[in-house]
Design a protein around this motif. Structure first.
Motif, short mmCIF file in Angstrom:
data_model
loop_
_atom_site.label_atom_id
_atom_site.label_comp_id
_atom_site.label_asym_id
_atom_site.label_seq_id
_atom_site.Cartn_x
_atom_site.Cartn_y
_atom_site.Cartn_z
N GLU A 188 0.84 -1.20 0.00
CA GLU A 188 0.00 0.00 0.00
C GLU A 188 0.88 1.26 0.00
OE1 GLU A 188 -3.82 1.02 2.71
OE2 GLU A 188 -1.92 0.94 3.79
N ARG A 189 0.57 2.18 -0.89
CA ARG A 189 1.35 3.42 -0.96
C ARG A 189 0.73 4.45 -0.01
NH1 ARG A 189 4.94 5.50 -4.73
NH2 ARG A 189 4.71 3.68 -6.06
N VAL A 190 1.53 4.85 0.98
CA VAL A 190 1.02 5.78 2.00
C VAL A 190 1.70 7.14 1.85
CG1 VAL A 190 0.68 6.20 4.47
CG2 VAL A 190 0.68 3.84 3.61
N GLY A 191 0.89 8.19 1.80
CA GLY A 191 1.43 9.56 1.77
C GLY A 191 1.01 10.31 3.02
N LEU A 192 1.88 11.21 3.45
CA LEU A 192 1.56 12.03 4.62
C LEU A 192 1.48 13.49 4.19
CD1 LEU A 192 1.36 12.70 7.69
CD2 LEU A 192 3.87 12.68 7.74
N TYR A 193 0.36 14.12 4.47
CA TYR A 193 0.22 15.56 4.20
C TYR A 193 0.16 16.28 5.54
CZ TYR A 193 -1.81 20.00 2.55
OH TYR A 193 -2.06 21.33 2.29
N PRO A 194 1.29 16.87 5.95
CA PRO A 194 1.32 17.54 7.24
C PRO A 194 1.03 19.03 7.14
CG PRO A 194 3.55 17.37 6.39
CD PRO A 194 2.62 16.89 5.29
N GLY A 195 0.48 19.58 8.19
CA GLY A 195 0.24 21.02 8.23
C GLY A 195 -0.34 21.42 9.57
N THR A 196 -0.51 22.71 9.75
CA THR A 196 -1.12 23.20 10.99
C THR A 196 -2.64 23.27 10.81
OG1 THR A 196 0.90 24.51 11.26
CG2 THR A 196 -0.90 24.98 12.76
N PHE A 197 -3.07 23.61 9.60
CA PHE A 197 -4.50 23.65 9.27
C PHE A 197 -5.28 24.51 10.27
CE2 PHE A 197 -2.86 19.48 7.81
CZ PHE A 197 -2.92 19.72 6.45
N ASN A 256 16.04 10.92 6.68
CA ASN A 256 15.58 9.65 6.09
C ASN A 256 15.46 9.77 4.56
OD1 ASN A 256 14.35 7.34 5.23
ND2 ASN A 256 12.92 7.22 6.94
N PRO A 257 16.50 9.33 3.86
CA PRO A 257 16.51 9.48 2.40
C PRO A 257 15.47 8.62 1.70
CG PRO A 257 18.54 8.41 3.17
CD PRO A 257 17.75 8.73 4.38
N ALA A 258 14.86 7.68 2.41
CA ALA A 258 13.88 6.79 1.77
C ALA A 258 12.52 7.46 1.60
CB ALA A 258 13.73 5.51 2.58
N ILE A 259 12.31 8.56 2.31
CA ILE A 259 11.01 9.25 2.22
C ILE A 259 11.17 10.49 1.34
CG2 ILE A 259 9.18 10.41 3.52
CD1 ILE A 259 9.69 8.51 5.81
N GLU A 260 10.44 10.51 0.25
CA GLU A 260 10.51 11.63 -0.69
C GLU A 260 9.49 12.70 -0.32
OE1 GLU A 260 12.43 12.44 -3.13
OE2 GLU A 260 13.49 10.56 -3.53
N THR A 261 9.86 13.95 -0.50
CA THR A 261 8.88 15.02 -0.36
C THR A 261 8.37 15.34 -1.76
OG1 THR A 261 10.01 15.90 1.57
CG2 THR A 261 8.42 17.35 0.49
N VAL A 262 7.07 15.34 -1.91
CA VAL A 262 6.45 15.58 -3.21
C VAL A 262 5.69 16.89 -3.12
CG1 VAL A 262 4.72 14.70 -4.83
CG2 VAL A 262 6.24 13.10 -3.66
N PHE A 263 5.98 17.81 -4.05
CA PHE A 263 5.31 19.11 -4.02
C PHE A 263 4.22 19.18 -5.07
CE2 PHE A 263 9.47 19.97 -2.20
CZ PHE A 263 9.08 20.62 -1.04
N LEU A 264 3.08 19.62 -4.65
CA LEU A 264 2.00 19.87 -5.60
C LEU A 264 1.86 21.38 -5.72
CD1 LEU A 264 -0.69 17.23 -4.54
CD2 LEU A 264 1.12 17.05 -6.25
N MET A 265 1.97 21.86 -6.94
CA MET A 265 1.89 23.30 -7.18
C MET A 265 0.48 23.78 -6.82
SD MET A 265 4.09 25.42 -8.37
CE MET A 265 5.10 24.95 -9.77
N ALA A 266 0.40 24.83 -6.06
CA ALA A 266 -0.91 25.36 -5.68
C ALA A 266 -1.73 25.69 -6.93
CB ALA A 266 -0.73 26.60 -4.82
#
Ligand code: ADP
Length: 178
Positions: free
Chosen positions: A4-13, A116-126
């Protein structure tokens, strides 16, 4: 069956805006499971408590296209990279607005990749419709009695009005014409 591919979207919200919601919806196209990490961030002195922010995010998800991904909302207080590992995330998803976010994000990625080089940060353009929306400005506008309905959902707008002790605009009587 693949993992399963898991992504984390962190923020203060604080609070969740249309810009965040757009990123969440788009992120669900990239992963099987999206964990929305709500940073406790006491230092930032958030307007809404962690519980309130989590509840606001949860309420918004029922109105959002989630592309059949599983979505979980979890508060976190530890190091982002540790939290990502606990969640078995292989990517951290961030939204990127014009130039304002770049420098901070650039530094963060530089540090995180060493943790942790195994975790990539992926940017989505606003999305260009939401490019200028920032929680900080939304709070400022609401505090001064301005209209935030284009930036947040009606539910979040109500929460902001309540927090600043105002009535909904629709209930405010227009100034007498005479
Ligand atoms: P943080 O405290 O981590 O900056 P925010 O809640 O302000 O938390 O933002 C969380 C993420 O959402 C960040 O990646 C931020 O760049 C992104 N984001 C915030 N507002 C918008 C927007 N209007 N459009 C796209 N992404 C956004």
């Amino acid at each position: 069956m693949g993992r399963e591919r898991v992504g984390l979207y962190p923020g203060t919200f604080d609070p969740i805006t249309e810009g965040h919601l757009d990123i969440i919806s788009r992120a669900t196209r990239l992963v099987d499971k999206l964990v929305i990490g709500v940073a406790v961030n006491r230092d930032k002195g958030p307007l809404f408590t962690t519980e309130e922010r989590v509840a606001m995010v949860r309420a918004e998800l029922t109105h959002l296209e989630l592309n059949s991904a599983t979505v979980e909302i979890k508060p976190f207080e530890n190091l982002l990279m540790h939290f990502a590992m606990q969640q078995n995330a292989t990517m951290i998803i961030r939204g990127l607005r014009a130039v304002s976010d770049f420098e901070y994000e650039f530094q963060m990625v530089g540090m995180n990749v060493r943790l942790n080089p195994a975790i990539e940060t992926v940017f989505l353009m606003a999305n260009d419709r939401y490019q200028f929306i920032a929680s900080r400005l939304v709070k400022e506008i609401a505090r001064l009695g301005g209209d935030v309905s284009k930036f947040v959902s009606p539910r979040v707008e109500q929460a902001l009005l309540a927090r600043f002790g105002r009535t909904a605009r629709s209930e405010v009587k227009p100034a007498a014409a005479e």
